[in-house]
Scaffold this motif. Structure first.
Motif, PDB file in Angstrom:
ATOM      1  N   PRO A  95       0.139  49.190   9.023  1.00 30.36           N
ATOM      2  CA  PRO A  95       1.266  48.675   8.236  1.00 30.36           C
ATOM      3  C   PRO A  95       0.994  47.252   7.751  1.00 30.36           C
ATOM      4  N   VAL A  96       1.511  46.934   6.567  1.00 30.87           N
ATOM      5  CA  VAL A  96       1.400  45.575   6.015  1.00 30.87           C
ATOM      6  C   VAL A  96       2.821  45.050   5.855  1.00 30.87           C
ATOM      7  N   GLU A  97       3.104  43.943   6.502  1.00 28.99           N
ATOM      8  CA  GLU A  97       4.448  43.377   6.447  1.00 28.99           C
ATOM      9  C   GLU A  97       4.704  42.593   5.169  1.00 28.99           C
ATOM     10  N   GLU A  98       3.727  41.839   4.714  1.00 27.86           N
ATOM     11  CA  GLU A  98       3.937  40.979   3.551  1.00 27.86           C
ATOM     12  C   GLU A  98       2.618  40.737   2.836  1.00 27.86           C
ATOM     13  N   VAL A  99       2.695  40.603   1.522  1.00 28.67           N
ATOM     14  CA  VAL A  99       1.553  40.235   0.695  1.00 28.67           C
ATOM     15  C   VAL A  99       2.020  39.118  -0.231  1.00 28.67           C
ATOM     16  N   VAL A 100       1.210  38.078  -0.368  1.00 24.22           N
ATOM     17  CA  VAL A 100       1.530  36.980  -1.273  1.00 24.22           C
ATOM     18  C   VAL A 100       0.319  36.708  -2.145  1.00 24.22           C
ATOM     19  N   ARG A 101       0.525  36.756  -3.460  1.00 21.24           N
ATOM     20  CA  ARG A 101      -0.554  36.403  -4.381  1.00 21.24           C
ATOM     21  C   ARG A 101      -0.584  34.878  -4.474  1.00 21.24           C
ATOM     22  N   THR A 104       0.133  33.078  -8.175  1.00 23.03           N
ATOM     23  CA  THR A 104       1.465  33.130  -8.789  1.00 23.03           C
ATOM     24  C   THR A 104       2.625  33.067  -7.796  1.00 23.03           C
ATOM     25  N   ASP A 105       2.323  33.157  -6.519  1.00 20.21           N
ATOM     26  CA  ASP A 105       3.333  33.171  -5.458  1.00 20.21           C
ATOM     27  C   ASP A 105       4.169  34.455  -5.498  1.00 20.21           C
ATOM     28  N   GLU A 106       3.672  35.489  -6.180  1.00 22.40           N
ATOM     29  CA  GLU A 106       4.365  36.785  -6.167  1.00 22.40           C
ATOM     30  C   GLU A 106       4.274  37.356  -4.761  1.00 22.40           C
ATOM     31  N   ARG A 107       5.285  38.143  -4.395  1.00 24.92           N
ATOM     32  CA  ARG A 107       5.337  38.705  -3.057  1.00 24.92           C
ATOM     33  C   ARG A 107       5.577  40.210  -3.105  1.00 24.92           C
ATOM     34  N   GLY A 108       5.201  40.868  -2.013  1.00 31.69           N
ATOM     35  CA  GLY A 108       5.449  42.299  -1.877  1.00 31.69           C
ATOM     36  C   GLY A 108       4.556  43.123  -2.788  1.00 31.69           C
ATOM     37  N   GLU A 109       5.123  44.253  -3.262  1.00 32.63           N
ATOM     38  CA  GLU A 109       4.336  45.184  -4.071  1.00 32.63           C
ATOM     39  C   GLU A 109       3.844  44.577  -5.368  1.00 32.63           C
TER      40      GLU A 109
END
Length: 112
Positions: A95-101, A104-109
């Motif tokens: 499982p992946v709880e969080e992703v941050v680009r 751009t500081d975009e989060r999630g999917e």
């Protein structure tokens, strides 16, 4: 979201990459690794002496996907990496709880 880690034979890397691209996987991380599973390496003869090769060369493929692509990706990896011989590898799903680009500081999917 899930992270798939697949340990495969090095010569199957290109096949796996193409199979994942076909189902829409856009990015991946690939690392050359060494390891062993049940096969526990093999013996070789060098200059008349026998020695054991414990750690065999493998490739680790890592991809982070939305939940709807996970089963397709697992099937694509299995179908493209399978030789039917010992040492074909493994697929792990985490499982992946969080992703941050970072850029751009975009989060999630959106960041995947």
């Amino acid at each position: 979201m899930k992270k798939i880690e697949a340990i495969i034979k090095p010569f199957k890397m290109e096949d796996v990459k193409e199979a994942l691209n076909e189902i829409g996987v856009e990015g991946m991380t690939v690392t050359e690794v060494k390891g062993f599973g049940r096969q526990k390496g093999h013996t070789e003869i060098y200059r008349g002496s026998e020695y054991t090769v414990d750690f065999l060369p493998k490739v680790k493929v890592e991809v982070v996907l939305t939940d709807d692509l996970v089963e397709k990706a697992i099937r694509a990896i299995i179908d493209s990496a399978k030789t039917g011989k010992i040492g074909d590898g493994k697929v792990f799903v985490l499982p992946v709880e969080e992703v941050v680009r970072i850029r751009t500081d975009e989060r999630g999917e959106k960041a995947v």
